[in-house]
Design an enzyme around this catalytic site. Sequence first.
Site, PDB file in Angstrom:
ATOM      1  N   ASP A 192       0.846  -1.204   0.000  1.00 16.20           N
ATOM      2  CA  ASP A 192       0.000   0.000   0.000  1.00 16.20           C
ATOM      3  C   ASP A 192       0.882   1.256   0.000  1.00 16.20           C
ATOM      4  O   ASP A 192       0.593   2.237  -0.698  1.00 16.20           O
ATOM      5  CB  ASP A 192      -0.907  -0.021   1.237  1.00 16.20           C
ATOM      6  CG  ASP A 192      -1.606  -1.365   1.392  1.00 16.20           C
ATOM      7  OD1 ASP A 192      -2.366  -1.730   0.491  1.00 16.20           O
ATOM      8  OD2 ASP A 192      -1.361  -2.061   2.397  1.00 16.20           O
ATOM      9  N   HIS A 223      -4.681  -3.421   6.327  1.00 20.41           N
ATOM     10  CA  HIS A 223      -4.476  -3.701   4.894  1.00 20.41           C
ATOM     11  C   HIS A 223      -5.833  -4.128   4.329  1.00 20.41           C
ATOM     12  O   HIS A 223      -6.113  -5.314   4.169  1.00 20.41           O
ATOM     13  CB  HIS A 223      -3.430  -4.778   4.665  1.00 20.41           C
ATOM     14  CG  HIS A 223      -3.368  -5.210   3.219  1.00 20.41           C
ATOM     15  ND1 HIS A 223      -2.910  -4.381   2.215  1.00 20.41           N
ATOM     16  CD2 HIS A 223      -3.763  -6.343   2.593  1.00 20.41           C
ATOM     17  CE1 HIS A 223      -3.020  -5.001   1.049  1.00 20.41           C
ATOM     18  NE2 HIS A 223      -3.539  -6.185   1.251  1.00 20.41           N
TER      19      HIS A 223
HETATM   20  N1  LIG Z   1      -0.662  -7.937   2.485  1.00 25.68           N
HETATM   21  C1  LIG Z   1      -0.690  -7.693   1.180  1.00 25.68           C
HETATM   22  O1  LIG Z   1      -0.388  -6.564   0.748  1.00 25.68           O
HETATM   23  C2  LIG Z   1      -1.090  -8.736   0.173  1.00 25.68           C
HETATM   24  C3  LIG Z   1      -1.543  -9.962   0.571  1.00 25.68           C
HETATM   25  N2  LIG Z   1      -1.904 -10.926  -0.353  1.00 25.68           N
HETATM   26  C4  LIG Z   1      -2.357 -12.213   0.178  1.00 25.68           C
HETATM   27  O2  LIG Z   1      -1.271 -13.155   0.100  1.00 25.68           O
HETATM   28  C5  LIG Z   1      -1.795 -14.475   0.137  1.00 25.68           C
HETATM   29  C6  LIG Z   1      -1.125 -15.366  -0.894  1.00 25.68           C
HETATM   30  O3  LIG Z   1      -1.407 -14.914  -2.206  1.00 25.68           O
HETATM   31  P1  LIG Z   1      -1.028 -15.803  -3.481  1.00 25.68           P
HETATM   32  O4  LIG Z   1       0.376 -16.274  -3.407  1.00 25.68           O
HETATM   33  O5  LIG Z   1      -1.452 -15.013  -4.655  1.00 25.68           O
HETATM   34  O6  LIG Z   1      -2.004 -17.043  -3.282  1.00 25.68           O
HETATM   35  P2  LIG Z   1      -1.934 -18.494  -3.938  1.00 25.68           P
HETATM   36  O7  LIG Z   1      -3.281 -19.088  -3.725  1.00 25.68           O
HETATM   37  O8  LIG Z   1      -1.325 -18.428  -5.293  1.00 25.68           O
HETATM   38  O9  LIG Z   1      -0.885 -19.243  -3.009  1.00 25.68           O
HETATM   39  C7  LIG Z   1      -1.127 -19.561  -1.675  1.00 25.68           C
HETATM   40  C8  LIG Z   1      -0.345 -20.811  -1.357  1.00 25.68           C
HETATM   41  O10 LIG Z   1      -0.460 -21.049   0.034  1.00 25.68           O
HETATM   42  C9  LIG Z   1      -0.559 -22.442   0.228  1.00 25.68           C
HETATM   43  N3  LIG Z   1      -1.133 -22.696   1.556  1.00 25.68           N
HETATM   44  C10 LIG Z   1      -2.430 -22.667   1.928  1.00 25.68           C
HETATM   45  N4  LIG Z   1      -2.551 -23.003   3.220  1.00 25.68           N
HETATM   46  C11 LIG Z   1      -1.305 -23.218   3.678  1.00 25.68           C
HETATM   47  C12 LIG Z   1      -0.782 -23.613   4.934  1.00 25.68           C
HETATM   48  N5  LIG Z   1      -1.573 -23.855   5.970  1.00 25.68           N
HETATM   49  N6  LIG Z   1       0.557 -23.749   5.047  1.00 25.68           N
HETATM   50  C13 LIG Z   1       1.368 -23.552   4.000  1.00 25.68           C
HETATM   51  N7  LIG Z   1       0.932 -23.190   2.778  1.00 25.68           N
HETATM   52  C14 LIG Z   1      -0.385 -23.014   2.624  1.00 25.68           C
HETATM   53  C15 LIG Z   1      -1.395 -22.938  -0.947  1.00 25.68           C
HETATM   54  O11 LIG Z   1      -1.202 -24.322  -1.187  1.00 25.68           O
HETATM   55  C16 LIG Z   1      -0.850 -22.076  -2.082  1.00 25.68           C
HETATM   56  O12 LIG Z   1       0.241 -22.702  -2.741  1.00 25.68           O
HETATM   57  C17 LIG Z   1      -3.317 -14.315  -0.060  1.00 25.68           C
HETATM   58  O13 LIG Z   1      -3.928 -14.407   1.225  1.00 25.68           O
HETATM   59  C18 LIG Z   1      -3.450 -12.901  -0.615  1.00 25.68           C
HETATM   60  O14 LIG Z   1      -4.707 -12.366  -0.314  1.00 25.68           O
HETATM   61  C19 LIG Z   1      -1.804 -10.700  -1.693  1.00 25.68           C
HETATM   62  C20 LIG Z   1      -1.339  -9.487  -2.141  1.00 25.68           C
HETATM   63  C21 LIG Z   1      -0.992  -8.407  -1.251  1.00 25.68           C
HETATM   64  O1  LIG Z   2      -6.975  -9.071  -2.066  1.00 25.74           O
HETATM   65  C1  LIG Z   2      -5.902  -9.649  -2.373  1.00 25.74           C
HETATM   66  O2  LIG Z   2      -5.707 -10.868  -2.276  1.00 25.74           O
HETATM   67  C2  LIG Z   2      -4.769  -8.808  -2.888  1.00 25.74           C
HETATM   68  C3  LIG Z   2      -4.292  -7.779  -1.949  1.00 25.74           C
HETATM   69  O3  LIG Z   2      -4.365  -7.873  -0.734  1.00 25.74           O
HETATM   70  C4  LIG Z   2      -3.690  -6.596  -2.549  1.00 25.74           C
HETATM   71  O4  LIG Z   2      -3.367  -6.620  -3.746  1.00 25.74           O
HETATM   72  O5  LIG Z   2      -3.540  -5.601  -1.836  1.00 25.74           O
END
Ligand SMILES: NC(=O)C1=CN([C@@H]2O[C@H](COP(=O)(O)OP(=O)(O)OC[C@H]3O[C@@H](n4cnc5c(N)ncnc54)[C@H](O)[C@@H]3O)[C@@H](O)[C@H]2O)C=CC1
Ligand SMILES: O=C([O-])CC(=O)C(=O)O
Length: 329
Positions: free
Chosen positions: A160, A188
């Site tokens: 952000d 967030h």
């Molecule tokens: N704080 C921030 O600014 C942001 C946060 N996010 C969040 O990050 C997270 C991950 O996003 P992506 O990589 O795109 O998702 P994704 O779905 O591509 O990958 C998530 C991975 O976590 C694994 N997983 C699920 N439960 C698990 C556990 N208990 N232990 C270990 N691994 C586990 C899944 O098998 C999968 O490979 C989401 O919650 C998304 O909303 C995404 C963008 C920005």
């Molecule tokens: O909502 C999501 O998974 C992605 C997210 O947090 C972001 O891009 O800020």
Amino acid sequence: MTRTPVNVTVTGAAGQIGYALLFRIASGHLLGPDVPVNLRLLEIPQGLKAAEGTAMELDDCAFPLLRGIEITDDANKAFDGANVALLVGARPRTKGMERGDLLSANGGIFKPQGKAINDNAADDIKVLVVGNPANTNALIAQAAAPDVPAERFTAMTRLDHNRAISQLAAKTGAAVSDIKKLTIWGNHSATQYPDIFHAEIAGKNAAELVDDEAWLADTFIPTVAKRGAAIIEARGASSAASAANAAIDHVHTWVNGTAAGDWTSMGIPSDGSYGVPEGIISSFPVTTENGTYEIVQGLDINEFSRARIDASVKELTEERDAVRELGLI
Ligand SMILES: NC(=O)C1=CN([C@@H]2O[C@H](COP(=O)(O)OP(=O)(O)OC[C@H]3O[C@@H](n4cnc5c(N)ncnc54)[C@H](O)[C@@H]3O)[C@@H](O)[C@H]2O)C=CC1
Ligand SMILES: O=C([O-])CC(=O)C(=O)O
């Protein structure tokens, strides 16, 4: 002199953020160009094969700083001796899921991971929670780790922060590197508050330079706060490379320090500063030095900012109350 490798644990390693993150950790962008690393990848059983594929590619890069890769679905093994933990894997919200269901599903992930960190991590462990809802997931993990100092649990609002700098640079024609002291307050989520009232552009106050409260209220704040949704709409998938980049920035700044005359934004356990209730994990302006951070104190908060900080903090206290009711903290 050969340095002892730093153990970096990444959860959700086979996901899209994991894929954008691991190569940059292994090439030295997380901790520095002279710091060797051991990677520990935690996945659920269905994710192990893909994590193994990513590990093969990491091998194929022949990164000089990468000393080892372990892949496991056992949190106790993954966090054994961990110095840095990036908690990326989370349960996404699916259709028809209520907020309580989402918090409870994530509690099932972050509570045991917090306990595994408590029981196995190195004494200097630093935790960054990326998986959403990041602030409250960090609170759940922190509450499950009573032997680890609470301030070691942080949540990511650096994406952000970076988004806000980029939007402000585009509006003013300034270089990104000329923008300092921007702050993300709160959660967030769509209630977050990107604050430019103390920000500086080439040394001049950003809010005075912009001098357009309507742009702030109606364009800048919603654009930053809803950027994640806009990326999903455009890409058909959520932010991955920019999220991984922000995770690298967050830990790099925490470990290596903020530049003189600047600060960053981190979701951290509140000490009560700026009227944010103690204990909730909320984003603040912080400076970092020698691996520790401090909230920037003494900022004058105007009415415009106060209302927005309070709204985001209210959402965080509601999330805290909900996970308390679910017995997760
Ligand atoms: N704080 C921030 O600014 C942001 C946060 N996010 C969040 O990050 C997270 C991950 O996003 P992506 O990589 O795109 O998702 P994704 O779905 O591509 O990958 C998530 C991975 O976590 C694994 N997983 C699920 N439960 C698990 C556990 N208990 N232990 C270990 N691994 C586990 C899944 O098998 C999968 O490979 C989401 O919650 C998304 O909303 C995404 C963008 C920005
Ligand atoms: O909502 C999501 O998974 C992605 C997210 O947090 C972001 O891009 O800020």
